[in-house]
Scaffold this active site. Structure first.
Site, short mmCIF file in Angstrom:
data_model
loop_
_atom_site.label_atom_id
_atom_site.label_comp_id
_atom_site.label_asym_id
_atom_site.label_seq_id
_atom_site.Cartn_x
_atom_site.Cartn_y
_atom_site.Cartn_z
N VAL A 61 0.81 -1.21 0.00
CA VAL A 61 0.00 0.00 0.00
C VAL A 61 0.85 1.27 0.00
O VAL A 61 0.33 2.35 -0.27
CB VAL A 61 -0.96 -0.02 1.21
CG1 VAL A 61 -0.22 0.31 2.51
CG2 VAL A 61 -2.13 0.94 1.01
N TYR A 62 2.13 1.17 0.27
CA TYR A 62 3.00 2.34 0.30
C TYR A 62 3.20 2.86 -1.13
O TYR A 62 3.83 2.20 -1.96
CB TYR A 62 4.36 2.04 0.91
CG TYR A 62 4.35 1.71 2.39
CD1 TYR A 62 3.22 1.90 3.18
CD2 TYR A 62 5.49 1.21 3.00
CE1 TYR A 62 3.23 1.60 4.53
CE2 TYR A 62 5.51 0.90 4.36
CZ TYR A 62 4.37 1.09 5.12
OH TYR A 62 4.39 0.80 6.46
N SER A 63 2.66 4.05 -1.38
CA SER A 63 2.80 4.70 -2.69
C SER A 63 2.38 3.77 -3.84
O SER A 63 3.02 3.70 -4.89
CB SER A 63 4.23 5.19 -2.92
OG SER A 63 4.54 6.25 -2.04
N GLY A 65 2.54 0.64 -4.36
CA GLY A 65 3.52 -0.35 -4.80
C GLY A 65 4.86 0.22 -5.19
O GLY A 65 5.84 -0.53 -5.36
#
Length: 352
Positions: A61-63, A65
């Site tokens: 979920v960070y940026s 992928g």
């Protein structure tokens, strides 16, 4: 760099690990965290490995992928030197299988993470949140399959409540599946809720704590001060609503104590806050983040020395809050306390 066992596993991890949430910079939340590109990321990874920080944590979920992709590029050619931790479970889209911990979701999420990271195995694969809509048996059996297939080496959880973690562990043990060995949790001088239930559970069940946001969601950088406006460059302007809440009175009481200890030690406020965490029971590693080399080198100064017992007591007192029910009785009433002696300032294990 000191290494510790990760819970009840044979995996040894450095006491400091690096959080790659600043890699990518996509979206309102992660864009405010940082926008480290591939070249900058490789430089930060170089510094980490040189200092002995060999564990890197990210999430799908960070940026969207991008964090996994940039981390994968940064460790290319030295995969065998690092420990890669990633997480899944939070929504990555609007589709019916774009969130949660179902069999189909976990298999796809793992394959996608392997592709983005450019690797054929993940050292630690964690659930980013508990999925109440999927049977626990389905979740833990799928994680076990991923381990047996060689795609994942260890499994863990993040942001679980006590009953959620315990039920998952019990189901895994009942069926002979892989048990969680790590619990990635919010833990800082500004947020010690982890101590009431999750710390005793972790000590009893062999869940090594990986502490995220050790600086209280950016509030313990040394730049937030009583009677002063929030610094213009603080990410709190954009991200405060997304993170753990804290009352101003509590924040400034903790900052005042940190300033006092900083004067005694010559160390910075962030270094002291991180060092305090490293003295807490059950903490395997503290996840530090950095938007640039200067911040990273500052955080590296949190190891190699130790706060005195008196200084720890001062920070403990300033950061202490009244536990919620049913835990306050175990701190305030003699009968409860006699049955449950304290463990490291936390609510202790029953019968310990």
């Amino acid at each position: 760099m000191e290494h510790r066992q990760l819970g009840a596993s044979g995996l040894k991890v450095p006491v400091l690990s690096f959080g790659a949430g600043t890699f990518g910079g996509r979206g309102p939340l992660f864009g405010a965290w940082g926008s480290t590109d591939a070249q900058e990321a490789r430089r930060l990874v170089d510094i980490c490995i040189e200092a002995g920080i060999t564990m890197f944590d990210t999430a799908d979920v960070y940026s969207d992928g991008a964090s996994e992709e940039i981390l994968g590029a940064a460790i290319k050619g030295r995969r065998d030197q690092v420990i890669v931790s990633t997480k899944t479970g939070l929504p990555t889209g609007d589709g019916p299988h774009d969130a949660g911990a179902s069999r189909s979701r976990l298999i796809k999420a793992c394959e996608d993470a392997l592709r983005r990271l450019g690797t054929d195995y993940i050292d630690l694969f964690q659930l980013h949140a508990f999925d109440a809509g999927t049977p626990v048996e389905e979740t833990v059996s799928t994680l076990d399959d991923l381990v047996r297939a060689g795609k994942v080496r260890y499994v863990g959880a993040s942001n679980f409540s006590g009953w959620q973690a315990m039920k998952s562990l019990a189901v895994a043990e009942k069926h002979g599946h892989q048990r969680y060995v790590a619990h990635q949790v919010y833990y800082s001088l500004l947020g010690r809720d982890y101590e009431w239930e999750l710390m005793p559970l972790g000590l009893d069940q062999g869940l090594g704590a990986l502490a995220w946001s050790p600086l209280g969601w950016g509030r313990l950088t040394g730049k937030v001060r009583r009677g002063q406006p929030l610094p213009a460059g603080s990410r709190l302007h954009q991200t405060a609503e997304f993170g753990p809440p804290v009352e101003d009175a509590h924040l400034y009481r903790v900052v005042d104590a940190l300033d006092e200890v900083a004067g005694e030690t010559g160390r910075s406020v962030p270094q002291i806050a991180i060092n305090w965490l490293l003295q807490r029971p059950g903490v395997s590693s503290v996840i530090i983040g950095a938007r640039n080399e200067e911040q990273l080198r500052q955080n590296l100064g949190a190891v190699g020395w130790t706060l005195t017992a008196e200084q720890i007591g001062k920070l403990d007192a300033a950061s202490s809050t009244t536990p919620p029910y049913p835990y306050f009785a175990y701190h305030r009433q003699e009968g409860f306390a006699r049955l449950n002696p304290p463990v490291g300032g936390a609510v202790p294990l029953a019968g310990a």
